[in-house]
Design a protein around this motif. Structure first.
Motif, PDB file in Angstrom:
ATOM      1  N   ILE A 164      -0.736  -6.655   0.976  1.00 58.63           N
ATOM      2  CA  ILE A 164      -1.477  -5.470   0.542  1.00 58.63           C
ATOM      3  C   ILE A 164      -2.322  -5.788  -0.686  1.00 58.63           C
ATOM      4  O   ILE A 164      -3.461  -5.328  -0.805  1.00 58.63           O
ATOM      5  CB  ILE A 164      -0.511  -4.296   0.285  1.00 58.63           C
ATOM      6  CG1 ILE A 164       0.075  -3.818   1.621  1.00 58.63           C
ATOM      7  CG2 ILE A 164      -1.222  -3.147  -0.438  1.00 58.63           C
ATOM      8  CD1 ILE A 164       1.247  -2.882   1.496  1.00 58.63           C
TER       9      ILE A 164
ATOM     10  N   GLN B 202     -11.216  -3.247  -0.935  1.00 60.57           N
ATOM     11  CA  GLN B 202     -11.213  -1.791  -1.135  1.00 60.57           C
ATOM     12  C   GLN B 202     -11.244  -1.028   0.187  1.00 60.57           C
ATOM     13  O   GLN B 202     -10.483  -0.085   0.380  1.00 60.57           O
ATOM     14  CB  GLN B 202     -12.398  -1.384  -2.019  1.00 60.57           C
ATOM     15  CG  GLN B 202     -12.366   0.062  -2.447  1.00 60.57           C
ATOM     16  CD  GLN B 202     -11.183   0.391  -3.338  1.00 60.57           C
ATOM     17  OE1 GLN B 202     -10.731  -0.436  -4.115  1.00 60.57           O
ATOM     18  NE2 GLN B 202     -10.665   1.590  -3.225  1.00 60.57           N
TER      19      GLN B 202
ATOM     20  N   LEU C 153      -7.963  -1.392   1.994  1.00 55.27           N
ATOM     21  CA  LEU C 153      -6.933  -0.621   1.306  1.00 55.27           C
ATOM     22  C   LEU C 153      -7.053   0.864   1.635  1.00 55.27           C
ATOM     23  O   LEU C 153      -6.053   1.538   1.872  1.00 55.27           O
ATOM     24  CB  LEU C 153      -7.014  -0.846  -0.203  1.00 55.27           C
ATOM     25  CG  LEU C 153      -5.904  -0.222  -1.043  1.00 55.27           C
ATOM     26  CD1 LEU C 153      -4.525  -0.693  -0.586  1.00 55.27           C
ATOM     27  CD2 LEU C 153      -6.121  -0.550  -2.521  1.00 55.27           C
ATOM     28  N   GLU C 154      -8.268   1.370   1.693  1.00 56.37           N
ATOM     29  CA  GLU C 154      -8.483   2.766   2.081  1.00 56.37           C
ATOM     30  C   GLU C 154      -7.990   3.018   3.502  1.00 56.37           C
ATOM     31  O   GLU C 154      -7.351   4.034   3.774  1.00 56.37           O
ATOM     32  CB  GLU C 154      -9.958   3.130   1.956  1.00 56.37           C
ATOM     33  CG  GLU C 154     -10.431   3.236   0.523  1.00 56.37           C
ATOM     34  CD  GLU C 154     -11.943   3.405   0.419  1.00 56.37           C
ATOM     35  OE1 GLU C 154     -12.622   3.602   1.449  1.00 56.37           O
ATOM     36  OE2 GLU C 154     -12.441   3.336  -0.722  1.00 56.37           O
TER      37      GLU C 154
ATOM     38  N   ARG D  11      -4.182   2.974   3.452  1.00 50.66           N
ATOM     39  CA  ARG D  11      -3.654   4.220   2.883  1.00 50.66           C
ATOM     40  C   ARG D  11      -3.688   5.352   3.915  1.00 50.66           C
ATOM     41  O   ARG D  11      -2.738   6.104   4.059  1.00 50.66           O
ATOM     42  CB  ARG D  11      -4.458   4.648   1.657  1.00 50.66           C
ATOM     43  CG  ARG D  11      -4.141   3.892   0.420  1.00 50.66           C
ATOM     44  CD  ARG D  11      -4.942   4.465  -0.740  1.00 50.66           C
ATOM     45  NE  ARG D  11      -4.724   3.714  -1.943  1.00 50.66           N
ATOM     46  CZ  ARG D  11      -5.687   3.303  -2.751  1.00 50.66           C
ATOM     47  NH1 ARG D  11      -6.959   3.580  -2.471  1.00 50.66           N
ATOM     48  NH2 ARG D  11      -5.408   2.628  -3.832  1.00 50.66           N
ATOM     49  N   ARG D  12      -4.816   5.472   4.599  1.00 57.49           N
ATOM     50  CA  ARG D  12      -4.964   6.530   5.606  1.00 57.49           C
ATOM     51  C   ARG D  12      -3.938   6.329   6.728  1.00 57.49           C
ATOM     52  O   ARG D  12      -3.259   7.265   7.131  1.00 57.49           O
ATOM     53  CB  ARG D  12      -6.397   6.507   6.149  1.00 57.49           C
ATOM     54  CG  ARG D  12      -6.764   7.660   7.033  1.00 57.49           C
ATOM     55  CD  ARG D  12      -8.244   7.711   7.430  1.00 57.49           C
ATOM     56  NE  ARG D  12      -9.041   6.529   7.205  1.00 57.49           N
ATOM     57  CZ  ARG D  12      -9.826   6.319   6.123  1.00 57.49           C
ATOM     58  NH1 ARG D  12      -9.895   7.210   5.165  1.00 57.49           N
ATOM     59  NH2 ARG D  12     -10.536   5.218   6.019  1.00 57.49           N
TER      60      ARG D  12
ATOM     61  N   PHE E 295      -1.074   4.627   6.590  1.00 52.62           N
ATOM     62  CA  PHE E 295       0.287   4.802   6.116  1.00 52.62           C
ATOM     63  C   PHE E 295       0.597   6.274   5.877  1.00 52.62           C
ATOM     64  O   PHE E 295       1.699   6.739   6.181  1.00 52.62           O
ATOM     65  CB  PHE E 295       0.562   3.996   4.839  1.00 52.62           C
ATOM     66  CG  PHE E 295       2.017   4.038   4.472  1.00 52.62           C
ATOM     67  CD1 PHE E 295       2.929   3.230   5.129  1.00 52.62           C
ATOM     68  CD2 PHE E 295       2.489   4.921   3.517  1.00 52.62           C
ATOM     69  CE1 PHE E 295       4.282   3.294   4.832  1.00 52.62           C
ATOM     70  CE2 PHE E 295       3.837   4.991   3.203  1.00 52.62           C
ATOM     71  CZ  PHE E 295       4.736   4.172   3.859  1.00 52.62           C
ATOM     72  N   TYR E 296      -0.363   7.033   5.367  1.00 54.48           N
ATOM     73  CA  TYR E 296      -0.158   8.468   5.168  1.00 54.48           C
ATOM     74  C   TYR E 296       0.195   9.128   6.499  1.00 54.48           C
ATOM     75  O   TYR E 296       1.157   9.901   6.582  1.00 54.48           O
ATOM     76  CB  TYR E 296      -1.415   9.103   4.562  1.00 54.48           C
ATOM     77  CG  TYR E 296      -1.316  10.594   4.434  1.00 54.48           C
ATOM     78  CD1 TYR E 296      -0.661  11.180   3.356  1.00 54.48           C
ATOM     79  CD2 TYR E 296      -1.860  11.429   5.406  1.00 54.48           C
ATOM     80  CE1 TYR E 296      -0.552  12.559   3.248  1.00 54.48           C
ATOM     81  CE2 TYR E 296      -1.754  12.803   5.301  1.00 54.48           C
ATOM     82  CZ  TYR E 296      -1.103  13.363   4.228  1.00 54.48           C
ATOM     83  OH  TYR E 296      -0.993  14.727   4.124  1.00 54.48           O
TER      84      TYR E 296
ATOM     85  N   ASP F 124       3.668   7.852   7.742  1.00 51.88           N
ATOM     86  CA  ASP F 124       4.757   8.427   6.963  1.00 51.88           C
ATOM     87  C   ASP F 124       4.938   9.917   7.278  1.00 51.88           C
ATOM     88  O   ASP F 124       6.072  10.393   7.396  1.00 51.88           O
ATOM     89  CB  ASP F 124       4.486   8.227   5.466  1.00 51.88           C
ATOM     90  CG  ASP F 124       5.699   8.488   4.610  1.00 51.88           C
ATOM     91  OD1 ASP F 124       6.808   8.033   4.972  1.00 51.88           O
ATOM     92  OD2 ASP F 124       5.534   9.148   3.565  1.00 51.88           O
TER      93      ASP F 124
END
Length: 75
Positions: A11, A16, A19-20, A23-24, A26-27, A30
């Motif tokens: 990670i 950038q 990573l965005e 994040r999307r 993983f959100y 989760d």
């Protein structure tokens, strides 16, 4: 090195945009896991006592309507 440590290192190497995207992803991942766990707990009756306590409190007049205490959120 543990799986988590390997993931952490991977990670850290993301740019950038990656990573965005991570994040999307993983959100959403989760949130889905949370929903499934909650559904399992409901089916197993793990929330029955809390629900009954909430209903008893409401019947006894110890509750308020949420829209009167939560800020209005516009999508």
């Amino acid at each position: 090195m543990s799986k988590i440590e390997k993931l952490e290192e991977e990670i850290k190497q993301l740019n950038q945009k990656e990573l965005e995207e991570f994040r999307r992803w993983f959100y959403e991942f989760d949130a889905e896991a949370w929903d499934l766990k909650l559904e399992d707990d409901i089916r197993a009756g793990k929330l029955d006592q809390l629900a009954n306590e909430a209903l008893d409190a409401h019947k006894a007049g110890r509750s308020r309507e949420l829209w009167n205490i939560l800020p209005l959120q516009v999508s």
